[in-house]
Design an enzyme around this catalytic site. Structure first.
Site, PDB file in Angstrom:
ATOM      1  N   SER A  84      47.697  35.559  31.618  1.00 58.20           N
ATOM      2  CA  SER A  84      46.737  35.455  30.565  1.00 58.20           C
ATOM      3  C   SER A  84      47.293  35.645  29.056  1.00 58.20           C
ATOM      4  O   SER A  84      48.455  36.028  28.841  1.00 58.20           O
ATOM      5  CB  SER A  84      46.122  36.864  30.710  1.00 58.20           C
ATOM      6  OG  SER A  84      45.037  37.371  29.745  1.00 58.20           O
ATOM      7  N   TYR A  97      46.456  46.052  32.433  1.00 61.43           N
ATOM      8  CA  TYR A  97      46.284  44.743  32.780  1.00 61.43           C
ATOM      9  C   TYR A  97      47.557  44.019  32.153  1.00 61.43           C
ATOM     10  O   TYR A  97      47.923  43.026  32.790  1.00 61.43           O
ATOM     11  CB  TYR A  97      44.902  44.371  32.411  1.00 61.43           C
ATOM     12  CG  TYR A  97      44.564  42.744  32.467  1.00 61.43           C
ATOM     13  CD1 TYR A  97      44.223  42.239  33.893  1.00 61.43           C
ATOM     14  CD2 TYR A  97      44.542  41.792  31.337  1.00 61.43           C
ATOM     15  CE1 TYR A  97      43.635  40.855  33.940  1.00 61.43           C
ATOM     16  CE2 TYR A  97      44.233  40.658  31.686  1.00 61.43           C
ATOM     17  CZ  TYR A  97      43.896  39.974  32.863  1.00 61.43           C
ATOM     18  OH  TYR A  97      43.287  38.883  32.976  1.00 61.43           O
TER      19      TYR A  97
END
Ligand SMILES: NC(=O)c1ccc[n+]([C@@H]2O[C@H](COP(=O)([O-])OP(=O)(O)OC[C@H]3O[C@@H](n4cnc5c(N)ncnc54)[C@H](OP(=O)(O)O)[C@@H]3O)[C@@H](O)[C@H]2O)c1
Length: 249
Positions: free
Chosen positions: A136, A149
């Site tokens: 990401s 995350y």
């Protein structure tokens, strides 16, 4: 999408919803044999023709090893793996729960490592293959709410940089996919405006196109990825000022 695609059999994890589901559907539409994995067997079975469900939990290394063996026995050698299984829980910086961090790391990072450990020896024996995983843009810099995350995604980017040179010598390509915000069940829980939000179908198209071009990094949308890469280069006082203004407000 480039045609014909250069793979006969592709394994997609995280294929039951969101980006992975769109990737599986687009690959099957283009005539690729797709092995689709996630925990929810029912959703995999409903994906449609050309997509074969192999339900498994990526955090279970034994289940992953036997899943990979079963895929190759039933569908033939996996030419490309797109490892997208992942989880995200927003974190309140004033109330940290270690269990949330552990679950994120076990699923996103170790889950990917489990898949690679099962698959790479087979690709190495063949002297060919392509492995990719969805990290990401949240792996570029630390962002508010992403304390559990973001580090898993930073680890996945670093993993790609670490493995790529040696695997290239063994005939295996590595790609790291870094999406920005994509409209999926994972981001539905965000209660803040998501800049440059894109659809899962658009994310899937860009992923497949980048993989068929053999790129190491596939980052989209390009402008958002570039902004965050630039933010990474800022001196910290400036970086935190920007985050205060742009994110916390
Ligand atoms: N959406 C975004 O904005 C965005 C941005 C950057 C990166 N990403 C990354 O892209 C990937 C896909 O995300 P998404 O947005 O498409 O989310 P999603 O719709 O929630 O999909 C997550 C997928 O992972 C599977 N999964 C979760 N835990 C698993 C486990 N332990 N074992 C096997 N499968 C598991 C889920 O299926 P089951 O629940 O059935 O197992 C589902 O298929 C993730 O790695 C995510 O971090 C997303």
């Amino acid at each position: 999408m480039p045609k014909p695609l250069p793979w006969a059999t592709v394994w997609v994890t995280g294929a039951s919803t969101g980006i992975g589901r769109s990737i599986a559907l687009q690959l099957a539409e283009a005539g690729v044999r797709v092995a689709a994995s996630a925990r929810t067997a029912g959703k995999l079975a409903a994906l449609g023709p050309g997509i074969h469900g192999f339900p498994l939990d990526v955090s279970d290394s034994v289940a992953v090893a036997s899943g990979v063996a079963q895929i190759e026995m039933e569908l033939g050698p996996i030419d490309l793996a797109i490892l997208g299984a992942g989880t995200y829980s927003p974190v309140d910086a004033t109330a940290l729960d270690p269990a949330v961090f552990s679950h994120a790391m076990t699923t996103n990072y170790l889950g990917t490592v489990n898949c690679l450990a099962a698959l790479l020896p087979r690709m190495m024996a063949r002297g060919s293959g392509h492995v990719s995983w969805i990290a990401s843009v949240a792996g570029y810099v630390g962002l508010p709410k992403a304390a559990a995350y973001g580090p898993t995604k930073a680890a996945l980017i670093n993993l790609g940089e670490s493995l790529a040179p040696e695997l290239r010598r063994a005939g295996i390509k590595v790609s790291v996919i870094n999406p920005g915000f994509v409209d999926t069940p994972l981001t539905k829980q965000n209660d803040f405006p998501m800049p440059f939000l894109m659809t899962a179908d658009d994310a899937a198209r860009r992923t497949i196109s980048g993989l068929s071009a053999g790129r190491f990094e596939i980052a989209y949308p390009r402008r958002f990825a570039a902004i965050l890469k630039l933010a990474r280069l800022l001196p910290y006082p400036l970086f935190f000022k920007l985050i205060d203004k742009a994110v916390l407000k």
